[in-house]
Design an enzyme around this catalytic site. Structure first.
Site, short mmCIF file in Angstrom:
data_model
loop_
_atom_site.label_atom_id
_atom_site.label_comp_id
_atom_site.label_asym_id
_atom_site.label_seq_id
_atom_site.Cartn_x
_atom_site.Cartn_y
_atom_site.Cartn_z
N HIS A 189 0.80 -1.28 -0.16
CA HIS A 189 -0.20 -0.18 -0.23
C HIS A 189 0.84 1.25 -0.05
O HIS A 189 0.50 2.39 -0.64
CB HIS A 189 -0.74 -0.09 1.15
CG HIS A 189 -2.08 -0.73 0.92
ND1 HIS A 189 -2.02 -2.41 1.43
CD2 HIS A 189 -3.18 -0.64 0.09
CE1 HIS A 189 -3.29 -2.93 0.80
NE2 HIS A 189 -3.91 -2.09 0.18
N ARG A 249 -10.38 4.19 -1.37
CA ARG A 249 -9.91 3.30 -0.11
C ARG A 249 -10.33 4.03 1.18
O ARG A 249 -9.28 4.60 1.68
CB ARG A 249 -8.29 3.28 -0.32
CG ARG A 249 -8.07 2.17 -1.32
CD ARG A 249 -6.53 1.98 -1.42
NE ARG A 249 -6.02 0.82 -1.94
CZ ARG A 249 -5.66 0.89 -3.23
NH1 ARG A 249 -5.59 2.02 -4.13
NH2 ARG A 249 -5.34 -0.18 -4.27
N GLU A 263 -11.21 -10.39 -5.18
CA GLU A 263 -9.82 -10.40 -4.88
C GLU A 263 -9.49 -11.57 -4.11
O GLU A 263 -8.33 -11.66 -3.53
CB GLU A 263 -9.36 -9.19 -3.91
CG GLU A 263 -10.26 -8.71 -2.89
CD GLU A 263 -9.87 -7.42 -2.38
OE1 GLU A 263 -9.17 -6.65 -2.44
OE2 GLU A 263 -10.67 -7.05 -1.43
N ASP A 282 -4.51 -7.98 -4.58
CA ASP A 282 -4.82 -9.25 -3.45
C ASP A 282 -5.12 -10.44 -4.18
O ASP A 282 -4.64 -11.85 -3.84
CB ASP A 282 -6.00 -8.77 -2.41
CG ASP A 282 -5.53 -8.05 -1.35
OD1 ASP A 282 -4.20 -8.29 -0.92
OD2 ASP A 282 -6.29 -7.06 -1.03
N CYS A 337 -9.84 -2.61 -10.38
CA CYS A 337 -9.02 -1.48 -9.71
C CYS A 337 -7.69 -1.73 -8.98
O CYS A 337 -7.26 -0.87 -8.45
CB CYS A 337 -10.14 -0.92 -8.28
SG CYS A 337 -10.59 -2.09 -7.29
C1 PEP Z 1 -6.51 -4.90 -4.61
O1 PEP Z 1 -6.41 -5.81 -3.98
O2 PEP Z 1 -6.07 -5.12 -5.98
C2 PEP Z 1 -7.08 -3.39 -4.30
C3 PEP Z 1 -7.41 -2.76 -5.17
O3 PEP Z 1 -7.25 -3.34 -3.09
P1 PEP Z 1 -5.95 -3.00 -2.31
O4 PEP Z 1 -4.70 -2.64 -2.86
O5 PEP Z 1 -6.16 -1.74 -1.23
O6 PEP Z 1 -5.86 -4.23 -1.05
MG MG Z 2 -7.15 -5.61 -1.88
#
Ligand code: PEP
Ligand code: MG
Length: 537
Positions: free
Chosen positions: A187, A292, A427, A451, A498
C-alpha cells in the site's frame, strides 16, 4: 558520488535533500546532570518547538480535513502545557538530576499508565495522546526530525514505511521515497503512485546519507548519493523531458476512451483521501473507481465519527459533480493497522481478521460507516463496494445490515439514494470461483488484482523477497479475470479492475478483449491508459 540500485515502483526523477526516517523509537538513556538549570532550559526550548509543530499540524489539518479532525492537535497543545506534566518533568530534572529526555519519557510513561487504568473510555484513550506528545518532545531533544515533521522538500529514506506513516506525510514537502523493504504492490507503493512520487524499493540503505543530496531515478531504478554538478544537470534535463511528455499527454484530456475498433471502456481513478481529488480532476478521470476509505481511519488517532466520514464522502461526491464515486468500505487489517482498533498480532495477517470480516464482526463500526455513506449518497453519484468477499452468504449479511441502516435513516427522515449501487471486490480465489453466483446478488464487480495475485499465487504482497516472482501476468490471474468478466456479463452486471494491473498498458488490449467495462487506476495513469486504449484495436 555513489550509485545504489533498487526496484522502481513509480517512474520519474527527484533531486533533493535526504531525510532518514527512523522507524525505531528513539532510545532514551538516563544520564546524570549537574547543570539542572541548563537541562530545564533544554526542555523548555524543545517544548516550544513541539508547540509550534502542533500549531502547524493543526493549521494543515484544518485546511485538509476540517475542524473536527484538526481538534486533536489543539488537544495535544493543551496537554503539552498541562501543569502536572510540566511539573513532573521539571521535578525529575531538579531532584533526580537527570537529563531532559529521560525526565520526559518517565513522566510521559507514568501519566500514560495512569490514563490507561482509568474506567472512563475517553480518559483511557488519552494515554496514546500523552505518549504521542512525549515522543514528539523526545524526538526534538534527540535531534531526530520525525517523518511527519519535514521542514523542506525531501527525499525520504527509510527501512520501511507503513501506510499509516505514509498517509501522514506532508505531500508538499515530499519529493520521493526510497526504502529497503516493501514490495511493488504494497500500500505504501500504491500511495507513492497516487501521490505521483518517484519511488524505489529494495535499496540497501545507510543512515549516514541523512542530510546529503540525493537523486532518485525511478526509470532506471538508481539512487545516487552526493551527485556531482554534471549529474545534477543531466537529471534536471531528464525532469524537463518528463514534464514535456506529461504536457503532451494533456492533449488527451477531454478525449473519449475508445479503441480503434470502437470499443469503449470507462477510465476512473483510485484515491485514498479527499486531498487526492485535485489530481483526479487534473488527469481528467471519468469518475472514482476506488476510494480506499480505510485511509480516513489510518489518518486518524481514533475512530472517525459519522460526521467526519460524511463530510469526507460528501466532499468527494460533490467535487465529482455527478460522476460516479465508488467508495470501498473499511479494508483495514494486514499491513493497514490503526492502533486504536487493537487488532493484535496475528500469525497470518493477510489471511486474518481484516476488511469485511472486521465489519461483519464489529457492526457498530460498519453501521457508522454505512450511515455516513448513505447520507452522502444524497449529494452525488455514490456507489458502495465491499472488500475481501468470499461467499454469497457474506453478501446477504451485508445487504441485511444495509437494509437496517436504510430503515433507520428513513425513520429519521434523512435523505439518501434508495437505489445506491452495491458491488463487491473480486480479490480472493473463492470469489472468482463463485463469481457466477455472486453476480446474481450484486450490481457490479471490481477486480482487486493486488490481492487476487497474492492469494492466487500464495505470495505475500508485503514480502520483498518474493517481489521478483509476484507476477500479476501469471496465467492463473489472467484466466481468473476472464472468468469473472464472463460471469459478470452472464448476469448482466458490469465489471472493472481497480488493482494496480489495471494501469499496465501492456495488458490494455487484453482487458478490452475480455470485455472489461472499467479500469480504475492511480490518477497519474489515467492519461497514459487512455493513450493505450485509443491505440488498441
Ligand atoms: C487490490 O487488492 O487489488 C485492491 C485494489 O485493494 P488494495 O490494494 O487496497 O488491497
Ligand atoms: Mg485488496
Amino acid at each position: 558520488m555513489e550509485n545504489f540500485s533498487g526496484k522502481a515502483i513509480y517512474k520519474g526523477v527527484a533531486i533533493g535533500k535526504i531525510v532518514f526516517g527512523s522507524k525505531e523509537k528513539q532510545q532514551v538513556r538516563r544520564t546524570k546532570t549537574e547543570d539542572t538549570a541548563a537541562e530545564t532550559a533544554r526542555y523548555e526550548a524543545a517544548k516550544e518547538k513541539a508547540l509550534e509543530q502542533l500549531q502547524g499540524l493543526y493549521e494543515k489539518a484544518l485546511k485538509e480535513v476540517g475542524e473536527d479532525n484538526a481538534a486533536i492537535f489543539e488537544v495535544h497543545q493543551m496537554m503539552l502545557e498541562d501543569d502536572d506534566f510540566n511539573d513532573g518533568i521539571k521535578d525529575k530534572i531538579e531532584n533526580q538530576q537527570v537529563n531532559a529526555e529521560y525526565a520526559v519519557a518517565a513522566t510521559g510513561d507514568a501519566m500514560a499508565e495512569m490514563f490507561a487504568n482509568m474506567e472512563d473510555e475517553y480518559f483511557k484513550a488519552r494515554a496514546a495522546d500523552i505518549k504521542d506528545i512525549s515522543e514528539r518532545v523526545i524526538n526534538i531533544l534527540l535531534g531526530g526530525g520525525g517523518l511527519s515533521r519535514l521542514t523542506e522538500p525531501s527525499i525520504i529514506v527509510a527501512e520501511d514505511l507503513a501506510p499509516s506513516e505514509t498517509i501522514q506525510l506532508d505531500k508538499d514537502k515530499l519529493l520521493a521515497f526510497v526504502t529497503e523493504l516493501g514490495s511493488s504492490n504494497s500500500h505504501t507503493a500504491i500511495l507513492a503512485r497516487t501521490m505521483n512520487l518517484p519511488a524505489l524499493i529494495g535499496v540497501k540503505i545507510d543512515k549516514a546519507w541523512n542530510g546529503k543530496i540525493g537523486i532518485v531515478d525511478g526509470c532506471k531504478g538508481i539512487f545516487i548519493i552526493d551527485p556531482d554538478e554534471e549529474t545534477i544537470e543531466e537529471y534536471k534535463a531528464v525532469q524537463k523531458k518528463d514534464s514535456e511528455k506529461r504536457e503532451l499527454l494533456k492533449n488527451l484530456k477531454g478525449k473519449k476512451n475508445v479503441s480503434k475498433s470502437g470499443k469503449k471502456i470507462k477510465l476512473y481513478a483510485n484515491i485514498g483521501k479527499p486531498a487526492d481529488l485535485g489530481s483526479v480532476i487534473e488527469n481528467d478521470a471519468e469518475g472514482i473507481g476506488l476510494f480506499r476509505s480505510e485511509f480516513l481511519y489510518l489518518d486518524s488517532d481514533d475512530f472517525p465519527t459519522e460526521e467526519e466520514q460524511f463530510a469526507a464522502y460528501r466532499k468527494v461526491a460533490e467535487t465529482m459533480a455527478g460522476k460516479k464515486v465508488i467508495i470501498r468500505t473499511l479494508d483495514l487489517g494486514a499491513d493497514k493497522q490503526a492502533d486504536y482498533f487493537n487488532l493484535g498480532k496475528e500469525d497470518n495477517p493477510a489471511m486474518g481478521y481484516r476488511a469485511i470480516r472486521i465489519c461483519l464482526d464489529r457492526q457498530d463500526i460498519f453501521k457508522t460507516q454505512l450511515r455516513a455513506l448513505l447520507r452522502a449518497s444524497a449529494f452525488g453519484n455514490i456507489a458502495v463496494m465491499y472488500p475481501m468477499i468470499i461467499s454469497v452468504d457474506e453478501v446477504l449479511q451485508i445487504k441485511a445490515i444495509v437494509e437496517e441502516v436504510k430503515e433507520e435513516l428513513r425513520s429519521e427522515k434523512v435523505k439518501f439514494n434508495e437505489n445506491i449501487e452495491q458491488g463487491i471486490m473480486i480479490e480472493t480465489p473463492a470469489s472468482v470461483i463463485m463469481s457466477y453466483e455472486l453476480a446474481q446478488n450484486v450490481d457490479f464487480f471490481s477486480i482487486g488484482t493486488n490481492d487476487l495475485t497474492q492469494y492466487t499465487l500464495a505470495i505475500d504482497r508485503q514480502n520483498s523477497k518474493l517481489d521478483n516472482i509476484n507476477d500479476s501476468h501469471h496465467p492463473a490471474v489472467l484466466r481468473s479475470i476472464k472468468t469473472v468478466a464472463e460471469n459478470a456479463h452472464k448476469a448482466g452486471i458490469w465489471v472493472g479492475i481497480c488493482g494496480e494491473l489495471g494501469a499496465d498498458t501492456t495488458l490494455t488490449q487484453t482487458f478490452l478483449d475480455y470485455g472489461i467495462d472499467e479500469l480504475s487506476v492511480s490518477p497519474s495513469f489515467v492519461l497514459p491508459v487512455r493513450k493505450a486504449v485509443t491505440e488498441a484495436d
